[in-house]
Each structure stands twice: as structure tokens, then as C-alpha cells.
Motif scaffolding. Structure first.
Motif, PDB file in Angstrom:
ATOM      1  N   LEU A   1     -10.271   8.600   1.970  1.00  0.00           N
ATOM      2  CA  LEU A   1      -9.425   8.506   0.787  1.00  0.00           C
ATOM      3  C   LEU A   1      -8.246   9.457   0.905  1.00  0.00           C
ATOM      4  O   LEU A   1      -7.119   9.142   0.494  1.00  0.00           O
ATOM      5  CB  LEU A   1     -10.235   8.842  -0.463  1.00  0.00           C
ATOM      6  CG  LEU A   1     -11.500   8.012  -0.654  1.00  0.00           C
ATOM      7  CD1 LEU A   1     -12.286   8.544  -1.836  1.00  0.00           C
ATOM      8  CD2 LEU A   1     -11.164   6.561  -0.864  1.00  0.00           C
ATOM      9  N   ALA A   2      -8.507  10.643   1.503  1.00  0.00           N
ATOM     10  CA  ALA A   2      -7.451  11.644   1.587  1.00  0.00           C
ATOM     11  C   ALA A   2      -6.337  11.214   2.525  1.00  0.00           C
ATOM     12  O   ALA A   2      -5.164  11.512   2.272  1.00  0.00           O
ATOM     13  CB  ALA A   2      -8.033  12.977   2.059  1.00  0.00           C
ATOM     14  N   VAL A   3      -6.682  10.497   3.579  1.00  0.00           N
ATOM     15  CA  VAL A   3      -5.658  10.047   4.536  1.00  0.00           C
ATOM     16  C   VAL A   3      -4.603   9.230   3.816  1.00  0.00           C
ATOM     17  O   VAL A   3      -3.398   9.465   3.943  1.00  0.00           O
ATOM     18  CB  VAL A   3      -6.310   9.216   5.655  1.00  0.00           C
ATOM     19  CG1 VAL A   3      -5.294   8.341   6.337  1.00  0.00           C
ATOM     20  CG2 VAL A   3      -6.945  10.125   6.670  1.00  0.00           C
ATOM     21  N   ARG A   4      -5.092   8.267   3.002  1.00  0.00           N
ATOM     22  CA  ARG A   4      -4.142   7.397   2.301  1.00  0.00           C
ATOM     23  C   ARG A   4      -3.314   8.192   1.289  1.00  0.00           C
ATOM     24  O   ARG A   4      -2.095   8.040   1.192  1.00  0.00           O
ATOM     25  CB  ARG A   4      -4.888   6.272   1.617  1.00  0.00           C
ATOM     26  CG  ARG A   4      -5.648   5.391   2.600  1.00  0.00           C
ATOM     27  CD  ARG A   4      -6.221   4.206   1.903  1.00  0.00           C
ATOM     28  NE  ARG A   4      -7.537   4.499   1.349  1.00  0.00           N
ATOM     29  CZ  ARG A   4      -8.669   3.952   1.791  1.00  0.00           C
ATOM     30  NH1 ARG A   4      -8.657   3.131   2.788  1.00  0.00           N
ATOM     31  NH2 ARG A   4      -9.814   4.253   1.219  1.00  0.00           N
ATOM     32  N   ALA A   5      -3.993   9.073   0.543  1.00  0.00           N
ATOM     33  CA  ALA A   5      -3.290   9.807  -0.501  1.00  0.00           C
ATOM     34  C   ALA A   5      -2.264  10.769   0.085  1.00  0.00           C
ATOM     35  O   ALA A   5      -1.163  10.923  -0.456  1.00  0.00           O
ATOM     36  CB  ALA A   5      -4.301  10.578  -1.361  1.00  0.00           C
ATOM     37  N   VAL A   6      -2.627  11.399   1.204  1.00  0.00           N
ATOM     38  CA  VAL A   6      -1.710  12.367   1.804  1.00  0.00           C
ATOM     39  C   VAL A   6      -0.491  11.650   2.372  1.00  0.00           C
ATOM     40  O   VAL A   6       0.635  12.134   2.269  1.00  0.00           O
ATOM     41  CB  VAL A   6      -2.450  13.184   2.889  1.00  0.00           C
ATOM     42  CG1 VAL A   6      -1.488  13.924   3.770  1.00  0.00           C
ATOM     43  CG2 VAL A   6      -3.403  14.154   2.232  1.00  0.00           C
ATOM     44  N   ARG A   7      -0.712  10.482   2.943  1.00  0.00           N
ATOM     45  CA  ARG A   7       0.434   9.735   3.466  1.00  0.00           C
ATOM     46  C   ARG A   7       1.379   9.374   2.345  1.00  0.00           C
ATOM     47  O   ARG A   7       2.601   9.533   2.447  1.00  0.00           O
ATOM     48  CB  ARG A   7      -0.049   8.484   4.196  1.00  0.00           C
ATOM     49  CG  ARG A   7       1.080   7.598   4.648  1.00  0.00           C
ATOM     50  CD  ARG A   7       0.556   6.467   5.505  1.00  0.00           C
ATOM     51  NE  ARG A   7       0.606   6.837   6.913  1.00  0.00           N
ATOM     52  CZ  ARG A   7       1.348   6.217   7.817  1.00  0.00           C
ATOM     53  NH1 ARG A   7       2.080   5.192   7.465  1.00  0.00           N
ATOM     54  NH2 ARG A   7       1.353   6.600   9.059  1.00  0.00           N
ATOM     55  N   ARG A   8       0.854   8.889   1.207  1.00  0.00           N
ATOM     56  CA  ARG A   8       1.708   8.560   0.057  1.00  0.00           C
ATOM     57  C   ARG A   8       2.453   9.797  -0.425  1.00  0.00           C
ATOM     58  O   ARG A   8       3.634   9.724  -0.780  1.00  0.00           O
ATOM     59  CB  ARG A   8       0.875   8.023  -1.100  1.00  0.00           C
ATOM     60  CG  ARG A   8       0.404   6.617  -0.921  1.00  0.00           C
ATOM     61  CD  ARG A   8      -0.280   6.175  -2.188  1.00  0.00           C
ATOM     62  NE  ARG A   8       0.692   5.709  -3.153  1.00  0.00           N
ATOM     63  CZ  ARG A   8       1.076   4.438  -3.249  1.00  0.00           C
ATOM     64  NH1 ARG A   8       0.580   3.522  -2.456  1.00  0.00           N
ATOM     65  NH2 ARG A   8       1.960   4.090  -4.153  1.00  0.00           N
ATOM     66  N   ALA A   9       1.713  10.925  -0.452  1.00  0.00           N
ATOM     67  CA  ALA A   9       2.336  12.156  -0.943  1.00  0.00           C
ATOM     68  C   ALA A   9       3.512  12.554  -0.066  1.00  0.00           C
ATOM     69  O   ALA A   9       4.563  12.966  -0.565  1.00  0.00           O
ATOM     70  CB  ALA A   9       1.300  13.287  -0.980  1.00  0.00           C
ATOM     71  N   PHE A  10       3.337  12.420   1.253  1.00  0.00           N
ATOM     72  CA  PHE A  10       4.430  12.779   2.155  1.00  0.00           C
ATOM     73  C   PHE A  10       5.613  11.831   1.993  1.00  0.00           C
ATOM     74  O   PHE A  10       6.769  12.252   2.061  1.00  0.00           O
ATOM     75  CB  PHE A  10       3.939  12.764   3.617  1.00  0.00           C
ATOM     76  CG  PHE A  10       3.069  13.934   3.974  1.00  0.00           C
ATOM     77  CD1 PHE A  10       2.387  13.964   5.175  1.00  0.00           C
ATOM     78  CD2 PHE A  10       2.913  15.006   3.111  1.00  0.00           C
ATOM     79  CE1 PHE A  10       1.587  15.025   5.522  1.00  0.00           C
ATOM     80  CE2 PHE A  10       2.117  16.079   3.445  1.00  0.00           C
ATOM     81  CZ  PHE A  10       1.448  16.086   4.651  1.00  0.00           C
ATOM     82  N   VAL A  11       5.324  10.549   1.746  1.00  0.00           N
ATOM     83  CA  VAL A  11       6.416   9.588   1.537  1.00  0.00           C
ATOM     84  C   VAL A  11       7.184   9.945   0.269  1.00  0.00           C
ATOM     85  O   VAL A  11       8.424   9.956   0.248  1.00  0.00           O
ATOM     86  CB  VAL A  11       5.849   8.157   1.453  1.00  0.00           C
ATOM     87  CG1 VAL A  11       6.900   7.195   0.950  1.00  0.00           C
ATOM     88  CG2 VAL A  11       5.336   7.721   2.807  1.00  0.00           C
ATOM     89  N   TYR A  12       6.436  10.270  -0.805  1.00  0.00           N
ATOM     90  CA  TYR A  12       7.108  10.652  -2.055  1.00  0.00           C
ATOM     91  C   TYR A  12       7.932  11.916  -1.866  1.00  0.00           C
ATOM     92  O   TYR A  12       9.016  12.062  -2.423  1.00  0.00           O
ATOM     93  CB  TYR A  12       6.096  10.871  -3.178  1.00  0.00           C
ATOM     94  CG  TYR A  12       5.430   9.620  -3.674  1.00  0.00           C
ATOM     95  CD1 TYR A  12       4.088   9.623  -4.033  1.00  0.00           C
ATOM     96  CD2 TYR A  12       6.129   8.429  -3.801  1.00  0.00           C
ATOM     97  CE1 TYR A  12       3.468   8.494  -4.487  1.00  0.00           C
ATOM     98  CE2 TYR A  12       5.520   7.285  -4.252  1.00  0.00           C
ATOM     99  CZ  TYR A  12       4.180   7.319  -4.595  1.00  0.00           C
ATOM    100  OH  TYR A  12       3.561   6.188  -5.040  1.00  0.00           O
ATOM    101  N   ALA A  13       7.386  12.871  -1.067  1.00  0.00           N
ATOM    102  CA  ALA A  13       8.121  14.118  -0.849  1.00  0.00           C
ATOM    103  C   ALA A  13       9.425  13.853  -0.105  1.00  0.00           C
ATOM    104  O   ALA A  13      10.466  14.438  -0.428  1.00  0.00           O
ATOM    105  CB  ALA A  13       7.255  15.093  -0.047  1.00  0.00           C
ATOM    106  N   THR A  14       9.365  12.937   0.884  1.00  0.00           N
ATOM    107  CA  THR A  14      10.588  12.610   1.626  1.00  0.00           C
ATOM    108  C   THR A  14      11.627  11.986   0.717  1.00  0.00           C
ATOM    109  O   THR A  14      12.802  12.369   0.731  1.00  0.00           O
ATOM    110  CB  THR A  14      10.245  11.634   2.765  1.00  0.00           C
ATOM    111  OG1 THR A  14       9.102  12.123   3.460  1.00  0.00           O
ATOM    112  CG2 THR A  14      11.385  11.495   3.724  1.00  0.00           C
ATOM    113  N   LYS A  15      11.181  11.020  -0.129  1.00  0.00           N
ATOM    114  CA  LYS A  15      12.139  10.404  -1.059  1.00  0.00           C
ATOM    115  C   LYS A  15      12.639  11.427  -2.060  1.00  0.00           C
ATOM    116  O   LYS A  15      13.797  11.406  -2.475  1.00  0.00           O
ATOM    117  CB  LYS A  15      11.453   9.265  -1.814  1.00  0.00           C
ATOM    118  CG  LYS A  15      11.148   8.062  -0.969  1.00  0.00           C
ATOM    119  CD  LYS A  15      10.559   6.965  -1.843  1.00  0.00           C
ATOM    120  CE  LYS A  15       9.933   5.873  -0.996  1.00  0.00           C
ATOM    121  NZ  LYS A  15       9.107   4.965  -1.776  1.00  0.00           N
TER     122      LYS A  15
END
Lengths: 149, 191
Positions: free
Chosen positions: A41-55
Motif C-alpha cells: 500500500l505504501a508503494v502506491r501512496a508514496v509514488r502519488r505523494a512524490f507526483v503531487y510534490a513535483t506538481k
């Protein structure tokens, strides 16, 4: 790593799985629910978090600039002027102070900001006199352009 | 407001209380607007700016820096043009066939505060802070204000529209001095 028997060499899949997992989970520790503990679950959430941080890094620059502009506009309206007039006339007098510093001056250095507003107002009135007059009067003090290359 | 800030900075530097200075900078002021013979849209835009806190250099959407605004004489607002008959306020009760449309004149007759209230409501940002900002707006139909509101008022804002003088407010000398195109003969009948 050194494997003393053949069976150990065959069975070993990867010695550092624990550390790889911890490296990812450390970015998820402040999440809500099982996303902060369970790797899949963390893999998916962390990837989303990094995408949001980039945007967010792109948006932060825009949001900060609009905030500075509204703060400068509020401060100039206190001095009976409008934001476009201030910016245009500060540019004409080649005062190259950016919006970030202008907003900080407006909050912490009110008298400095007042002096900048008065400078812009004086340059504005000189511009009006030059445009509406007959051209016989000399240009004002602040209308002198200093060329620095 | 800036004069007040600079005076505050000077006075409070004398007292050397930095916490007091900080709280005074963030204090909520009460503004008074007289809406007599004023266009309600302009009144509403002034209110909306101050309810959000956009008149302060320390503005931030999340920092709850809006002030209270008291509007009096909302019964005597003045729409320009034919808006009293032409401007329509629509609403729906939620039931079938419940679409209601009233003109500005009818709505004003039913509730003299509604026009200014709806105008301000439409000018505030559509977020969760809008009801809080509306709670800080105080509307009064006439110019009698309750004592607790009167005690809190700090500043009166200038009216957005310059109200022209009525004919009865001109003196006879001014009326005679006004240029005339043509004087009618003695036996002329005005329609």
C-alpha cells in the motif's frame, strides 16, 4: 557476501530487502491508515505523494506570486494608489525590486514602502504632465532614465 | 489603516511590548458603511474586500484576517438604471414547480437587507470560510444601531458614490445664477 555452502547460495534472494523496504516506508510514516506500515500500500501512496510534490513545486511559485501581488495591492491601496500604477511607475524609474521583497517591505518596513509608493506617484504625475502638456516644459526629475549596460 | 499601523509601531516601540504589538497588528476592526443613496454593488464590493482581509498587507486566505463590517441604511440603497424593475432574483424551493423569481423592488419590500446580503454573498470566495465571513457582516435597514455594535465601531468608510444635491438643497441665488436656454412667455402653458 560469502556463502559457505551451496544451499545458502541458491536460497539467498537478496540480503538487503529490509533496508530497501525501510527506505521507502520512511517517506510514508506520516500517512493515515495501513499505508504507513504495509509495503504494497505504501508503494502506491508514496509514488502519488512524490507526483503531487513535483506538481506542487510548480504551483508554489505561482501561488506565492499571487499572494505577494495581493499583499502589495492591499498596501498600495492604503496609500491611495493602485497596484498596476505602482508596478508600472517603479519599472519606469528602474527600481528593480521584485514582488517578494515589495510584499515583505509592505509588512515589516511600512515607511520604506510609503516612500516607494510616493516615488511611483511622483513619476506617474510627471508622466501625465509630459503627456498632457505642450512639450515645452522639461521632463521631471524622476523621468531621467539611467542606462546601465 | 497604514497611518494607524505606523502610529501603532511608534507608540508600541515606546512600550517595548512586542506581544502587544503583534496582537494589535492582527486585531479585528469594525468598519461602518452608510448605504444611503448608494449603489448596492459598490457597497458589497467594499464589504467583501474587508470581510476577506484583502485590505491588509498581512493577508492570507487561511489566516482568518477578516474584519467586521456594519452596513446601515440598507433600506435606502439606490440602484442605477431600471434595475428595481428589471433585476430578477431567482430561487427554487426544491419542490416541483417551486421556481420563484422576484424583482429587486419586490425583494427589497419583503426584506430590506436581502439585496446587500445577496450581493456580498456572491462576491465572497466560494469556500468553507464564506459562512464565517457572512457572520461578520452586520446589516441594518435604518441608521439605528444597537449599543454593543456602536461600542465596537472603529472606522467609518467613505461612501463610494458622491450623492448629488436635490433641487431643494440649492439656494435661490444658485437657482437664479444657473444658465437658462429659454424663458417661456407669460401665457405659455406647461404640459
Amino acid at each position: 557476501m560469502v556463502f559457505l555452502t551451496l544451499s545458502c547460495l541458491v536460497r539467498s534472494r537478496g540480503p538487503d530487502r529490509h533496508w530497501k523496504v525501510q527506505e521507502l516506508l520512511k517517506h510514508a510514516r506520516h500517512f493515515r491508515g495501513r499505508k504507513n506500515r504495509c509495503y504494497s500500500l505504501a508503494v502506491r501512496a508514496v509514488r502519488r505523494a512524490f507526483v503531487y510534490a513535483t506538481k506542487g513545486r510548480i504551483l508554489k511559485k505561482r501561488n506565492m506570486r499571487t499572494l505577494w501581488i495581493s499583499r502589495i495591492a492591499a498596501a498600495t491601496r492604503e496609500h491611495n494608489m493602485k497596484y498596476p500604477a505602482l508596478i508600472h511607475n517603479l519599472g519606469k524609474t528602474s527600481v528593480q525590486v521584485n514582488r517578494r521583497i515589495l510584499s515583505e517591505l509592505a509588512i515589516t518596513e511600512p515607511r520604506t514602502f510609503l516612500s516607494l509608493a510616493k516615488l511611483a506617484q511622483a513619476r506617474r504625475e510627471e508622466g501625465f504632465r509630459a503627456a498632457l502638456g505642450d512639450g515645452t516644459e522639461p521632463a521631471g526629475v524622476f523621468s531621467r532614465v539611467v542606462v546601465t549596460h | 489603516m497604514c497611518a494607524l499601523c505606523t502610529i501603532l509601531f511608534v507608540v508600541l516601540n515606546l512600550t517595548f511590548l512586542s506581544s502587544f504589538q503583534q496582537w494589535a497588528t492582527f486585531s479585528r476592526s469594525w468598519f461602518l458603511i452608510d448605504a444611503k443613496l448608494q449603489p448596492p454593488g459598490r457597497i458589497a464590493s467594499m464589504c467583501a474586500v474587508r470581510l476577506q482581509g484583502k485590505h491588509k498587507p498581512i493577508y492570507h486566505a487561511l489566516s482568518d484576517c477578516g474584519d467586521h463590517v456594519v452596513v446601515m441604511n440598507t433600506r435606502h440603497i439606490a440602484f442605477s438604471g431600471n434595475k428595481w424593475e428589471q433585476k430578477v432574483y431567482s430561487s427554487h424551493t426544491g419542490y416541483p414547480g417551486g421556481f420563484k423569481q422576484v424583482t429587486a423592488a419586490q425583494l427589497h419590500h419583503k426584506d430590506p437587507k436581502a439585496i446587500v446580503k445577496l450581493a456580498v454573498y456572491g462576491m465572497l470566495p466560494r469556500n468553507l470560510l464564506r459562512p464565517n465571513m457572512m457572520q461578520r457582516l452586520h446589516l441594518f435597514a435604518e441608521d439605528e444601531l444597537p449599543e454593543d455594535v456602536l461600542a465596537n465601531l472603529t472606522e467609518e468608510l467613505p461612501q463610494p458614490r458622491d450623492v448629488p444635491r436635490t433641487l431643494s438643497q440649492y439656494t435661490q441665488e444658485e437657482r437664479d445664477a444657473f444658465p437658462r436656454l429659454w424663458t417661456p412667455p407669460a401665457d405659455y402653458k406647461m404640459k
